[in-house]
Design an enzyme around this catalytic site. Structure first.
Site, PDB file in Angstrom:
ATOM      1  N   ASP A  38       0.833  -1.200   0.000  1.00 11.34           N
ATOM      2  CA  ASP A  38       0.000   0.000   0.000  1.00 11.34           C
ATOM      3  C   ASP A  38       0.867   1.248   0.000  1.00 11.34           C
ATOM      4  O   ASP A  38       2.084   1.168   0.093  1.00 11.34           O
ATOM      5  CB  ASP A  38      -1.041  -0.019   1.122  1.00 11.34           C
ATOM      6  N   LYS A  60      -4.243   3.774  -2.571  1.00 11.23           N
ATOM      7  CA  LYS A  60      -3.716   5.117  -2.780  1.00 11.23           C
ATOM      8  C   LYS A  60      -3.507   5.796  -1.454  1.00 11.23           C
ATOM      9  O   LYS A  60      -2.443   6.274  -1.114  1.00 11.23           O
ATOM     10  CB  LYS A  60      -4.736   5.915  -3.590  1.00 11.23           C
ATOM     11  N   MET A 177      -4.123   9.332  11.787  1.00 11.37           N
ATOM     12  CA  MET A 177      -5.186   9.665  10.834  1.00 11.37           C
ATOM     13  C   MET A 177      -6.000  10.873  11.279  1.00 11.37           C
ATOM     14  O   MET A 177      -7.216  10.928  11.076  1.00 11.37           O
ATOM     15  CB  MET A 177      -6.131   8.461  10.648  1.00 11.37           C
TER      16      MET A 177
HETATM   17  N1  SAH Z   1      -0.140   0.643  10.272  1.00  8.28           N
HETATM   18  C1  SAH Z   1       0.349   1.992  10.283  1.00  8.28           C
HETATM   19  C2  SAH Z   1      -0.752   3.004  10.472  1.00  8.28           C
HETATM   20  C3  SAH Z   1      -1.728   3.050   9.344  1.00  8.28           C
HETATM   21  S1  SAH Z   1      -2.934   4.283   9.570  1.00  8.28           S
HETATM   22  C4  SAH Z   1       1.393   2.125  11.403  1.00  8.28           C
HETATM   23  O1  SAH Z   1       1.553   1.223  12.205  1.00  8.28           O
HETATM   24  O2  SAH Z   1       2.067   3.130  11.437  1.00  8.28           O
HETATM   25  C5  SAH Z   1      -2.223   5.626   8.699  1.00  8.28           C
HETATM   26  C6  SAH Z   1      -1.803   6.722   9.641  1.00  8.28           C
HETATM   27  O3  SAH Z   1      -0.534   6.418  10.204  1.00  8.28           O
HETATM   28  C7  SAH Z   1      -1.584   8.052   8.967  1.00  8.28           C
HETATM   29  O4  SAH Z   1      -2.800   8.733   8.790  1.00  8.28           O
HETATM   30  C8  SAH Z   1      -0.683   8.752   9.950  1.00  8.28           C
HETATM   31  O5  SAH Z   1      -1.411   9.236  11.030  1.00  8.28           O
HETATM   32  C9  SAH Z   1       0.165   7.605  10.442  1.00  8.28           C
HETATM   33  N2  SAH Z   1       1.440   7.547   9.732  1.00  8.28           N
HETATM   34  C10 SAH Z   1       1.886   6.558   8.935  1.00  8.28           C
HETATM   35  N3  SAH Z   1       3.122   6.829   8.470  1.00  8.28           N
HETATM   36  C11 SAH Z   1       3.462   8.024   8.985  1.00  8.28           C
HETATM   37  C12 SAH Z   1       4.613   8.843   8.910  1.00  8.28           C
HETATM   38  N4  SAH Z   1       5.669   8.488   8.187  1.00  8.28           N
HETATM   39  N5  SAH Z   1       4.626  10.013   9.589  1.00  8.28           N
HETATM   40  C13 SAH Z   1       3.565  10.385  10.339  1.00  8.28           C
HETATM   41  N6  SAH Z   1       2.457   9.650  10.449  1.00  8.28           N
HETATM   42  C14 SAH Z   1       2.394   8.480   9.807  1.00  8.28           C
END
Ligand code: SAH
Length: 513
Positions: A38, A60, A177
């Site tokens: 993804d 996306k 999110m």
């Molecule tokens: N499984 C992922 C989370 C998925 S939900 C995890 O464990 O990180 C998606 C959310 O994760 C985004 O909306 C944001 O809030 C956060 N996120 C993911 N990558 C990020 C990054 N590099 N920097 C800041 N927030 C991030």
């Protein structure tokens, strides 16, 4: 390996920096036959999968998937049922707001084997790169990972989470999110009793070169974030620990942090070249203008290899030359003893290092890494001897011309330099937009090739918004002939020298006037 049944590995890719995937994840990925990934998983990680693996892009952005969840589930199951090794690569950790458990449950219901490889979740990884410890002795003894997906000021958003309890939570709040509902989340926390003076920060694209952090207080963060045009993916962090950033921030102060740099060298060399840039915080885009290919007619090379011990000197002018030469030598069933007493010359330190990987020491490395300098040094020590020049099928002939005045020189092509027909569209778009900071030019040929490959609107950006870093005065001159001004030129004419010049220029531009 023959298997009756396939398997699905649900792997956490980490928050962005490709170095943050686990060793176990990388190992499974290297064996993948199908990869379903993804958008939050760094696509650089796809390079770790075998070239022949089928790559399927699943989404996306959160909530806007090209494949819906049912389709993803089915895709995973069907490939595994066909006996394939399937990797499901997900941003962060697969089980933290990642729907990894739903996928696993579906696979179990179909009797498909799976394994879960945890990852560094954004709440831990992005915050660490922002210099915010999620817990801290004396600062916070608890942390809550919260989804900000629902608007807490609407009935459905309120029903998901106990916001009054979160406002009272005695520790750090990390909201995933939450970009869309940032204002409403902050307002709700304050309304439910959280002190508006509590330190708060947003971390955007944490651990990526484009990382941006805005810190303020719970009362002011949403306004500041809006002013700075906060984009997903981003986290909201609320708690005293945000204040520690003043002492702990490190990533944004790397010498090339935030710089987007295009590397135009051939893919093999380019990938290695980018490590040093990335270690200094740069975002590297690979756009090779030439490709290294094996030569088509190996006859002359094989002939030279068979007589190799008859030469006095064997001269290499590139890393690829060294690699291709020895690959062919070994393919011919020979080993290093075939070289006998042949002495070795290398045009510069990188080529000498390539020899070193074969446990061979260069007898001659000229003080300045150019053909002219190598020719002069060779003329000094190799007059009257037999010299074999192992080189690309094309390039400057100055070495041959100069040295053949004093010695018997034979040259043989050990690899081919083939022009690529086009640059990646996404890269050209970025140059046209001016959203690339630097392009590196490591030879005159590359400068010319780049000019030929770029459309006019992109060419016009170069030397202005998009700066050039050149490896030598010769390359700078080639760029000037194409109408391009160079902003940084290496003093030592090596890749390291080029990086040094680039770092110097970035520092000069950052320094307050
Ligand atoms: N499984 C992922 C989370 C998925 S939900 C995890 O464990 O990180 C998606 C959310 O994760 C985004 O909306 C944001 O809030 C956060 N996120 C993911 N990558 C990020 C990054 N590099 N920097 C800041 N927030 C991030």
């Amino acid at each position: 390996m023959s298997r009756d049944r396939g398997i699905v590995y649900l792997i956490g890719a980490g928050p962005g920096d490709p170095g943050l995937m686990t060793v176990r994840g990388a190992d499974r990925l290297a064996r993948a036959e199908v990869v379903v990934f993804d958008h939050l998983a760094n696509d650089r990680l796809l390079d770790l999968a075998p070239a022949r693996a089928l790559r399927i892009f699943a989404g996306k952005s959160v909530g806007h998937c090209t494949l819906d969840q049912d389709a993803i589930n089915r895709t995973l199951a069907e490939h595994a049922e066909a006996g394939k090794i399937v990797v499901r690569l997900k941003g962060g950790d697969p089980l933290v707001f990642g729907r990894g458990s739903e996928e696993a449950i579906f696979l179990r219901s179909r009797g498909v084997a799976f394994e879960i490889v945890p990852g560094v979740t954004a709440g831990v990884g992005a915050t660490a790169y922002a210099g915010i410890p999620v817990t801290c002795r004396g600062g916070s003894s608890a942390v809550a990972f919260v989804t900000g997906h629902g608007d807490p000021e609407t009935a459905s958003g309120r029903s998901r989470l106990d916001w009054p309890a979160l406002a009272r939570f005695p520790g750090t709040l990390v909201v995933y999110m939450g970009v869309t509902h940032l204002e409403s989340i902050c307002r709700t926390l304050i309304r439910e009793g959280k002190d508006p003076a509590t330190p708060a920060a947003t971390v955007e694209s944490g651990s990526l070169p484009s990382q941006r952090v805005v810190s303020a207080t719970l009362g002011t963060i949403s306004e500041l974030a809006r002013a700075s045009r906060l984009h997903p993916p981003a986290l909201l962090v609320v708690g005293e620990v945000v204040g520690r950033r003043e002492e702990l921030a490190w990533f944004e102060s790397l010498p090339l942090s935030g710089q987007r740099i295009v590397v135009t060298r051939p893919r093999d060399e380019g990938a290695r070249s980018s490590d040093a840039l990335e270690a200094m915080g740069a975002e590297v885009l690979l756009a090779p203008t030439v490709e290294i290919r094996p030569i088509e007619d190996v006859g002359p090379l094989d002939g030279a290899l068979d007589r190799i011990s008859e030469y006095d000197w064997l001269v290499f002018t590139s890393v690829n030359g060294v690699r291709s030469f020895f690959e062919r030598l070994f393919e011919r069933g020979k080993d290093l003893r075939a070289l006998g007493g042949v002495r070795l010359a290398a045009i510069g330190p990188a080529t000498a290092e390539a020899l070193d990987r074969f446990h061979l020491r260069a007898d001659l490395v000229p003080p300045s890494f150019r053909s002219e300098s190598l020719a002069e040094a060779l003329a000094g020590v190799a007059a009257g001897s037999r010299i074999l020049l192992a080189r690309a099928d094309r390039g400057r002939t100055i070495l041959q011309d100069e040295v053949s005045r004093v010695a018997e020189v034979e040259q043989v092509a050990v690899y081919q330099n083939a022009d690529v027909d086009r640059l990646p569209d996404a890269l050209v778009d970025r140059v046209v937009e001016g959203s690339v900071d630097w392009i590196t030019l490591s030879s005159s040929a590359i400068a010319a090739r780049l000019h030929a490959l770029l459309p006019e609107p992109a060419r016009r950006r170069i030397g202005r918004e998009v700066k050039l870093a050149s490896i030598s005065p010769i390359t700078t001159k080639a760029a000037a002939d194409l109408g391009w001004t160079v902003a940084a030129e290496a003093s030592a004419h090596t890749w390291d020298g080029l990086i040094e010049a680039l770092v110097r220029q970035v520092a000069a531009e950052r320094a307050p006037a």
